[in-house]
Design an enzyme around this catalytic site. Structure first.
Site, PDB file in Angstrom:
ATOM      1  N   ASP A   1       1.302  -1.174  -0.054  1.00  0.00           N
ATOM      2  CA  ASP A   1      -0.173   0.057   0.275  1.00  0.00           C
ATOM      3  C   ASP A   1       0.527   0.645   0.188  1.00  0.00           C
ATOM      4  O   ASP A   1       2.208   0.922   0.441  1.00  0.00           O
ATOM      5  CB  ASP A   1      -0.701  -0.281   1.493  1.00  0.00           C
ATOM      6  CG  ASP A   1      -1.743   1.152   1.689  1.00  0.00           C
ATOM      7  OD1 ASP A   1      -2.438   1.996   0.579  1.00  0.00           O
ATOM      8  OD2 ASP A   1      -1.330   1.438   2.254  1.00  0.00           O
TER       9      ASP A   1
ATOM     10  N   ASP B   1      -0.106   5.471   1.156  1.00  0.00           N
ATOM     11  CA  ASP B   1      -0.339   6.294   1.690  1.00  0.00           C
ATOM     12  C   ASP B   1      -0.305   5.319   3.077  1.00  0.00           C
ATOM     13  O   ASP B   1      -1.197   4.504   3.602  1.00  0.00           O
ATOM     14  CB  ASP B   1      -1.556   6.523   1.970  1.00  0.00           C
ATOM     15  CG  ASP B   1      -1.801   7.847   0.916  1.00  0.00           C
ATOM     16  OD1 ASP B   1      -0.672   8.439   0.417  1.00  0.00           O
ATOM     17  OD2 ASP B   1      -2.275   7.940  -0.221  1.00  0.00           O
TER      18      ASP B   1
ATOM     19  N   GLU C   1     -13.480   5.113   8.489  1.00  0.00           N
ATOM     20  CA  GLU C   1     -11.737   3.893   7.941  1.00  0.00           C
ATOM     21  C   GLU C   1     -11.817   3.139   9.035  1.00  0.00           C
ATOM     22  O   GLU C   1     -11.356   2.520   9.270  1.00  0.00           O
ATOM     23  CB  GLU C   1     -11.424   5.077   7.272  1.00  0.00           C
ATOM     24  CG  GLU C   1     -10.194   4.659   6.999  1.00  0.00           C
ATOM     25  CD  GLU C   1      -8.553   4.658   5.826  1.00  0.00           C
ATOM     26  OE1 GLU C   1      -9.125   6.208   5.858  1.00  0.00           O
ATOM     27  OE2 GLU C   1      -7.763   4.358   6.310  1.00  0.00           O
TER      28      GLU C   1
ATOM     29  N   SER D   1      -2.509   1.740  -4.609  1.00  0.00           N
ATOM     30  CA  SER D   1      -2.806   2.659  -3.547  1.00  0.00           C
ATOM     31  C   SER D   1      -4.594   2.786  -4.095  1.00  0.00           C
ATOM     32  O   SER D   1      -4.651   3.106  -5.490  1.00  0.00           O
ATOM     33  CB  SER D   1      -1.816   3.768  -3.785  1.00  0.00           C
ATOM     34  OG  SER D   1      -2.230   5.063  -3.085  1.00  0.00           O
ATOM     35  N   ALA D   2      -5.662   3.117  -3.020  1.00  0.00           N
ATOM     36  CA  ALA D   2      -6.474   3.822  -3.494  1.00  0.00           C
ATOM     37  C   ALA D   2      -6.251   5.222  -3.281  1.00  0.00           C
ATOM     38  O   ALA D   2      -7.019   6.159  -3.507  1.00  0.00           O
ATOM     39  CB  ALA D   2      -7.628   3.456  -2.359  1.00  0.00           C
TER      40      ALA D   2
ATOM     41  N   LYS E   1      -9.531  -3.516  -2.972  1.00  0.00           N
ATOM     42  CA  LYS E   1      -8.495  -3.764  -3.096  1.00  0.00           C
ATOM     43  C   LYS E   1      -8.670  -4.887  -4.300  1.00  0.00           C
ATOM     44  O   LYS E   1      -7.696  -5.723  -5.160  1.00  0.00           O
ATOM     45  CB  LYS E   1      -7.506  -3.752  -2.707  1.00  0.00           C
ATOM     46  CG  LYS E   1      -7.658  -1.900  -2.207  1.00  0.00           C
ATOM     47  CD  LYS E   1      -6.759  -1.580  -1.855  1.00  0.00           C
ATOM     48  CE  LYS E   1      -5.429  -0.223  -1.212  1.00  0.00           C
ATOM     49  NZ  LYS E   1      -4.583   0.390  -0.972  1.00  0.00           N
TER      50      LYS E   1
ATOM     51  N   ASP F   1      -1.964  -0.610   6.181  1.00  0.00           N
ATOM     52  CA  ASP F   1      -1.668   0.218   7.226  1.00  0.00           C
ATOM     53  C   ASP F   1      -3.431  -0.404   7.259  1.00  0.00           C
ATOM     54  O   ASP F   1      -4.038   0.422   8.301  1.00  0.00           O
ATOM     55  CB  ASP F   1      -1.172   0.862   7.181  1.00  0.00           C
ATOM     56  CG  ASP F   1      -2.603   1.932   6.404  1.00  0.00           C
ATOM     57  OD1 ASP F   1      -2.605   1.955   5.636  1.00  0.00           O
ATOM     58  OD2 ASP F   1      -2.908   3.282   7.321  1.00  0.00           O
TER      59      ASP F   1
HETATM   60  P1  TMP Z   1      -4.382   3.901   0.455  1.00  0.00           P
HETATM   61  O1  TMP Z   1      -4.902   2.912  -0.335  1.00  0.00           O
HETATM   62  O2  TMP Z   1      -2.544   4.242  -0.386  1.00  0.00           O
HETATM   63  O3  TMP Z   1      -3.655   4.008   1.809  1.00  0.00           O
HETATM   64  O4  TMP Z   1      -4.986   5.351   0.331  1.00  0.00           O
HETATM   65  C1  TMP Z   1      -5.916   5.433   0.127  1.00  0.00           C
HETATM   66  C2  TMP Z   1      -6.108   7.010   2.049  1.00  0.00           C
HETATM   67  O5  TMP Z   1      -6.373   7.927   1.305  1.00  0.00           O
HETATM   68  C3  TMP Z   1      -6.811   6.820   3.034  1.00  0.00           C
HETATM   69  O6  TMP Z   1      -6.155   6.751   4.253  1.00  0.00           O
HETATM   70  C4  TMP Z   1      -7.848   7.365   2.896  1.00  0.00           C
HETATM   71  C5  TMP Z   1      -7.266   8.098   1.967  1.00  0.00           C
HETATM   72  N1  TMP Z   1      -8.013   9.565   1.816  1.00  0.00           N
HETATM   73  C6  TMP Z   1      -7.703  10.720   2.626  1.00  0.00           C
HETATM   74  O7  TMP Z   1      -6.920  11.277   2.743  1.00  0.00           O
HETATM   75  N2  TMP Z   1      -8.515  11.823   1.434  1.00  0.00           N
HETATM   76  C7  TMP Z   1      -9.195  11.372   0.579  1.00  0.00           C
HETATM   77  O8  TMP Z   1     -10.323  12.699   0.438  1.00  0.00           O
HETATM   78  C8  TMP Z   1      -9.804  10.338   0.368  1.00  0.00           C
HETATM   79  C9  TMP Z   1     -10.752  10.434  -0.980  1.00  0.00           C
HETATM   80  C10 TMP Z   1      -8.433   9.047   1.295  1.00  0.00           C
HETATM   81 MG    MG Z   2      -3.041   2.873   3.502  1.00  0.00          MG
END
Ligand code: TMP
Ligand code: MG
Length: 289
Positions: free
Chosen positions: A38, A40, A85, A153-154, A202, A227
């Site tokens: 992942d 973030d 979340e 990554s989301a 995912k 995470d």
């Molecule tokens: P990841 O899959 O790379 O961890 O990314 C997802 C993270 O992005 C998740 O922890 C929530 C965060 N997020 C924000 O900080 N702001 C936003 O507007 C959105 C939609 C997600």
């Molecule tokens: Mg993350």
């Protein structure tokens, strides 16, 4: 076998099982290993000197590319949905539609901001994004040993790529699955491409990319890093998996979430802002070379 597994941040429900997985992977050889991570709050830091570090979305949200009015709206979304979340009293099934709401609304707001592609590098440079300590060794080591790294990554692919490019670690062994921006002929954001990836789909994202996993079918041993409990399905596209070692960063709401992380991840790193443990595992898998 790996001294760093005795670090105070490390928790394991079944250390014997971890040992077995690692031994089995070492025996198979590092040319059978792939890493899926992942981004973030896994490759990037959760906090630095007591202050939260930004996600890909936050890098844009806090930037000069967004109007003050829109910043307030994005902040309201964060304040509403981030607690959901990380709420361990709600099931993933209950949270999933709410996460879709968050991503959809945030992307709708961003698309209205006339964000220019050529400004992304500047806002990333000006941001407080930070990869975890030890990132250089992590990326360089995987590259030197030709171990493929999939960053799944989301967040926002264009922003994520810029973070690793500016850090000098966007090596050819790195592949990214994420939400990519779609720009018009003038380089202005008009939409996001393809199927939305949020933290709880995912698995679907992985299954849409069978080609990638097909190419890596000679690497059935996976090191997965995440995470969120949603990150556990990132390897669902891997073909004929033999072993998977799951490393989870538990950054926030530690006491409430510790048991579920211990049940789901083989190695849990509690409030550990470094890649020291993943690096030690990867060094071990490559014979400490
Ligand atoms: P990841 O899959 O790379 O961890 O990314 C997802 C993270 O992005 C998740 O922890 C929530 C965060 N997020 C924000 O900080 N702001 C936003 O507007 C959105 C939609 C997600
Ligand atoms: Mg993350």
């Amino acid at each position: 076998m790996i001294p760093e597994l005795s670090n105070p941040s490390v928790c394991m429900k079944d250390p014997e099982r971890v040992k077995e997985i690692l031994e089995s992977m070492v025996k198979a050889g590092s040319n059978t290993v792939q890493v899926i991570s992942d981004f973030d709050m896994t490759l990037t830091r959760f906090a630095h000197n007591g202050k939260r570090c930004p996600t890909c979305h936050n890098i844009l949200d806090n930037s000069m590319l967004i109007t003050e009015e829109c910043k307030v709206k994005l902040k309201d979304l964060l304040n509403k949905y981030y607690p959901i979340e990380i709420d361990c009293t709600r099931s993933i099934a209950e949270k999933l539609p709410l996460m879709v709401e968050w991503w959809t609304q945030a992307h709708e707001l961003l698309v209205k901001q006339d964000i220019r592609k050529d400004k992304l590098a500047i806002v990333v440079r000006q941001s407080e994004a930070m990869l975890r300590e030890g990132y250089q060794l992590f990326f360089d080591h995987l590259h030197e040993h030709s171990i493929p790294l999939l960053i799944f990554s989301a967040g926002i692919g264009d922003v994520l790529e810029e973070v690793i490019r500016q850090a000098g670690v966007f090596h050819p062994n790195v592949k990214v699955f994420s939400n990519y921006m779609d720009f018009d002929e003038c380089g202005v954001l008009k939409a996001f491409k393809g199927v939305l990836i949020h933290i709880y789909n995912k698995r679907e994202g992985a299954l849409l990319n069978t080609g990638h996993f097909q190419e890596l079918r000679t690497r059935p041993n996976v090191v997965l890093m995440g995470d969120s409990l949603g990150d556990l399905t990132m390897a669902d596209g891997v073909q004929d998996m033999e072993n998977i070692l799951k490393i989870g960063f538990l950054n926030d709401k530690v006491e409430e979430r510790k048991q579920s992380y211990l049940d789901a991840y083989d190695i849990v790193l509690i409030k550990d802002e470094t890649l020291v443990v993943p690096n030690a595992v990867l060094l071990y898998l490559t014979g400490n070379k």
